[in-house]
Enzyme design. Structure first.
Site, PDB file in Angstrom:
ATOM      1  N   LYS A  29       0.825  -1.213   0.000  1.00 34.40           N
ATOM      2  CA  LYS A  29       0.000   0.000   0.000  1.00 34.40           C
ATOM      3  C   LYS A  29       0.857   1.260   0.000  1.00 34.40           C
ATOM      4  O   LYS A  29       0.636   2.182  -0.768  1.00 34.40           O
ATOM      5  CB  LYS A  29      -0.933   0.029   1.232  1.00 34.40           C
ATOM      6  CG  LYS A  29      -1.894  -1.130   1.326  1.00 34.40           C
ATOM      7  CD  LYS A  29      -2.857  -0.970   2.502  1.00 34.40           C
ATOM      8  CE  LYS A  29      -2.196  -0.998   3.873  1.00 34.40           C
ATOM      9  NZ  LYS A  29      -1.590  -2.295   4.234  1.00 34.40           N
TER      10      LYS A  29
ATOM     11  N   ARG B  60      -9.315   1.108   8.824  1.00 38.01           N
ATOM     12  CA  ARG B  60      -8.971  -0.280   9.151  1.00 38.01           C
ATOM     13  C   ARG B  60     -10.065  -0.972   9.948  1.00 38.01           C
ATOM     14  O   ARG B  60      -9.923  -2.155  10.269  1.00 38.01           O
ATOM     15  CB  ARG B  60      -7.687  -0.290   9.984  1.00 38.01           C
ATOM     16  CG  ARG B  60      -6.404  -0.557   9.191  1.00 38.01           C
ATOM     17  CD  ARG B  60      -5.269  -0.424  10.172  1.00 38.01           C
ATOM     18  NE  ARG B  60      -4.083  -1.162   9.860  1.00 38.01           N
ATOM     19  CZ  ARG B  60      -2.986  -0.612   9.321  1.00 38.01           C
ATOM     20  NH1 ARG B  60      -2.986   0.654   8.963  1.00 38.01           N
ATOM     21  NH2 ARG B  60      -1.911  -1.329   9.140  1.00 38.01           N
TER      22      ARG B  60
ATOM     23  N   ARG C 170      11.909  -6.847   4.250  1.00 35.25           N
ATOM     24  CA  ARG C 170      12.003  -5.400   4.445  1.00 35.25           C
ATOM     25  C   ARG C 170      12.853  -5.090   5.684  1.00 35.25           C
ATOM     26  O   ARG C 170      13.694  -4.205   5.663  1.00 35.25           O
ATOM     27  CB  ARG C 170      10.579  -4.836   4.608  1.00 35.25           C
ATOM     28  CG  ARG C 170      10.499  -3.379   4.981  1.00 35.25           C
ATOM     29  CD  ARG C 170       9.112  -2.821   4.716  1.00 35.25           C
ATOM     30  NE  ARG C 170       8.175  -3.062   5.800  1.00 35.25           N
ATOM     31  CZ  ARG C 170       6.869  -2.791   5.760  1.00 35.25           C
ATOM     32  NH1 ARG C 170       6.329  -2.278   4.662  1.00 35.25           N
ATOM     33  NH2 ARG C 170       6.079  -3.029   6.774  1.00 35.25           N
TER      34      ARG C 170
ATOM     35  N   ARG D   4      11.473  -1.106  11.537  1.00 37.67           N
ATOM     36  CA  ARG D   4      10.196  -0.882  12.211  1.00 37.67           C
ATOM     37  C   ARG D   4      10.032  -1.854  13.374  1.00 37.67           C
ATOM     38  O   ARG D   4      10.299  -3.050  13.233  1.00 37.67           O
ATOM     39  CB  ARG D   4       9.048  -1.097  11.214  1.00 37.67           C
ATOM     40  CG  ARG D   4       8.719   0.139  10.416  1.00 37.67           C
ATOM     41  CD  ARG D   4       7.634  -0.134   9.401  1.00 37.67           C
ATOM     42  NE  ARG D   4       6.397  -0.677   9.974  1.00 37.67           N
ATOM     43  CZ  ARG D   4       5.221  -0.631   9.351  1.00 37.67           C
ATOM     44  NH1 ARG D   4       5.128  -0.068   8.153  1.00 37.67           N
ATOM     45  NH2 ARG D   4       4.145  -1.139   9.898  1.00 37.67           N
TER      46      ARG D   4
ATOM     47  N   ARG E 144      -0.600  -8.578  13.509  1.00 39.61           N
ATOM     48  CA  ARG E 144      -1.065  -7.611  12.497  1.00 39.61           C
ATOM     49  C   ARG E 144      -1.967  -8.300  11.478  1.00 39.61           C
ATOM     50  O   ARG E 144      -2.967  -7.733  11.050  1.00 39.61           O
ATOM     51  CB  ARG E 144       0.140  -6.959  11.790  1.00 39.61           C
ATOM     52  CG  ARG E 144       0.826  -5.907  12.649  1.00 39.61           C
ATOM     53  CD  ARG E 144       2.241  -5.624  12.198  1.00 39.61           C
ATOM     54  NE  ARG E 144       2.325  -4.905  10.941  1.00 39.61           N
ATOM     55  CZ  ARG E 144       3.446  -4.796  10.227  1.00 39.61           C
ATOM     56  NH1 ARG E 144       4.571  -5.370  10.656  1.00 39.61           N
ATOM     57  NH2 ARG E 144       3.459  -4.116   9.114  1.00 39.61           N
TER      58      ARG E 144
HETATM   59  P1  AMP Z   1       1.039   0.620   8.877  1.00 39.81           P
HETATM   60  O1  AMP Z   1       2.218   1.502   8.694  1.00 39.81           O
HETATM   61  O2  AMP Z   1      -0.157   1.065   8.069  1.00 39.81           O
HETATM   62  O3  AMP Z   1       1.358  -0.834   8.681  1.00 39.81           O
HETATM   63  O4  AMP Z   1       0.593   0.771  10.408  1.00 39.81           O
HETATM   64  C1  AMP Z   1       1.436   0.414  11.461  1.00 39.81           C
HETATM   65  C2  AMP Z   1       0.653   0.306  12.766  1.00 39.81           C
HETATM   66  O5  AMP Z   1       0.081   1.573  13.084  1.00 39.81           O
HETATM   67  C3  AMP Z   1      -0.522  -0.660  12.758  1.00 39.81           C
HETATM   68  O6  AMP Z   1      -0.134  -1.997  12.992  1.00 39.81           O
HETATM   69  C4  AMP Z   1      -1.361  -0.089  13.886  1.00 39.81           C
HETATM   70  O7  AMP Z   1      -0.806  -0.382  15.142  1.00 39.81           O
HETATM   71  C5  AMP Z   1      -1.213   1.402  13.669  1.00 39.81           C
HETATM   72  N1  AMP Z   1      -2.213   1.919  12.708  1.00 39.81           N
HETATM   73  C6  AMP Z   1      -1.971   2.486  11.490  1.00 39.81           C
HETATM   74  N2  AMP Z   1      -3.102   2.855  10.886  1.00 39.81           N
HETATM   75  C7  AMP Z   1      -4.118   2.503  11.740  1.00 39.81           C
HETATM   76  C8  AMP Z   1      -5.524   2.603  11.691  1.00 39.81           C
HETATM   77  N3  AMP Z   1      -6.163   3.128  10.629  1.00 39.81           N
HETATM   78  N4  AMP Z   1      -6.233   2.143  12.749  1.00 39.81           N
HETATM   79  C9  AMP Z   1      -5.631   1.623  13.825  1.00 39.81           C
HETATM   80  N5  AMP Z   1      -4.301   1.480  13.944  1.00 39.81           N
HETATM   81  C10 AMP Z   1      -3.544   1.919  12.910  1.00 39.81           C
END
Ligand code: AMP
Length: 195
Positions: A13, A87, A126, A138, A149
Site C-alpha cells: 500500500k 482499518r 524489508r 520498524r 497484524r
Molecule cells: P502501517 O504503517 O499502516 O502498517 O501501520 C502500522 C501500525 O500503526 C498498525 O499496525 C497499527 O498499530 C497502527 N495503525 C496504522 N493505521 C491505523 C488505523 N487506521 N487504525 C488503527 N491502527 C492503525
C-alpha cells in the site's frame, strides 16, 4: 479524486501510494506514518500508542480518525490516497461522514490482493534490508508482531471489503507481481475512477 488502498500488511500500500503521489500529484494519507512521526517526535499521543503499534495491534479509532480529520480539513485539489486507513468499520463510517462534511467524494477503493506467505516474506525481507543498510527497522516488522497484524487485518479490516463492495466502489488488483506492473495497472484504475 479520493482513493482508498486496502490490503493486509506487506501488500504494498505504502509503495503504491507513493507512486500515485509521483504520477498523479495526489496526497498520501498514511495513518501508520503519522503515528510513527508522533512517536518519533515524542508527543504524548505518540508515546501512548508506541507499545500498541510495536505489538501489532490497532490503535483506537478515535486517535486515527482525529489524525485524518485534521488532514482532510487542510484539503487539496488533486485528491487523497488513504493508505492504511480505514482499518475498521467504525473508521470507514467516520471517513464517509468526514468526506461528506468536507465536500469530498470517495471515487474508488482498491484492494491489493496478496497471498499470506508472500506477505511474511516481504515484511521479514524489508526488515533485513533495512538492517543491512544500517537503517532503522520498524518495531513491528518481526514475525511475532506480524502474526498479530495479520490477525487484526482479518478480524477487523477484511470486513471492509464487503462494506465497500456493497457501496459499489470496490475494485481489486493482483498485487503479487512487480511494483512497476502493479503501479501501471493502479494508475489506470485511478484515472478510470476519476472519469
Ligand atoms: P502501517 O504503517 O499502516 O502498517 O501501520 C502500522 C501500525 O500503526 C498498525 O499496525 C497499527 O498499530 C497502527 N495503525 C496504522 N493505521 C491505523 C488505523 N487506521 N487504525 C488503527 N491502527 C492503525
Amino acid at each position: 479524486m479520493n482513493v482508498i488502498l486496502l490490503g493486509p500488511p506487506g501488500a504494498g500500500k505504502g509503495t503504491q501510494a507513493q507512486r500515485l503521489v509521483d504520477t498523479h500529484g495526489m496526497v498520501q494519507l498514511s495513518t501508520g506514518d503519522m503515528l510513527r512521526a508522533a512517536k518519533a517526535s515524542g508527543t504524548e499521543m505518540g508515546n501512548r500508542v508506541a507499545e500498541v503499534m510495536a505489538r501489532g495491534e490497532l490503535v483506537t479509532d478515535e486517535i486515527v480518525i482525529g489524525l485524518i480529520e485534521e488532514k482532510l480539513m487542510e484539503g487539496n485539489s488533486a485528491g487523497f490516497i488513504f493508505d492504511g486507513f480505514p482499518r475498521t468499520l467504525a473508521q470507514a463510517d467516520a471517513l464517509g461522514a468526514l468526506l461528506e462534511k468536507t465536500g469530498h467524494r470517495l471515487d474508488a477503493v482498491i484492494a491489493l490482493e496478496v497471498d499470506d506467505e508472500i506477505l511474511v516474506n516481504r515484511i521479514v525481507g524489508r526488515a533485513e534490508e533495512a538492517r543491512a543498510a544500517g537503517q532503522p527497522v520498524r518495531a513491528d516488522d518481526n514475525a511475532e508482531s506480524l502474526k498479530l497484524r495479520l490477525t487484526e487485518y482479518y478480524k477487523k479490516t477484511a470486513p471492509l471489503l464487503g462494506y465497500f463492495h456493497a457501496k459499489g466502489v470496490l475494485q481489486s488488483i493482483d498485487a503479487m507481481g512487480s511494483i512497476e506492473v502493479i503501479a501501471t495497472e493502479l494508475s489506470g484504475m485511478v484515472k478510470g475512477a476519476a472519469t
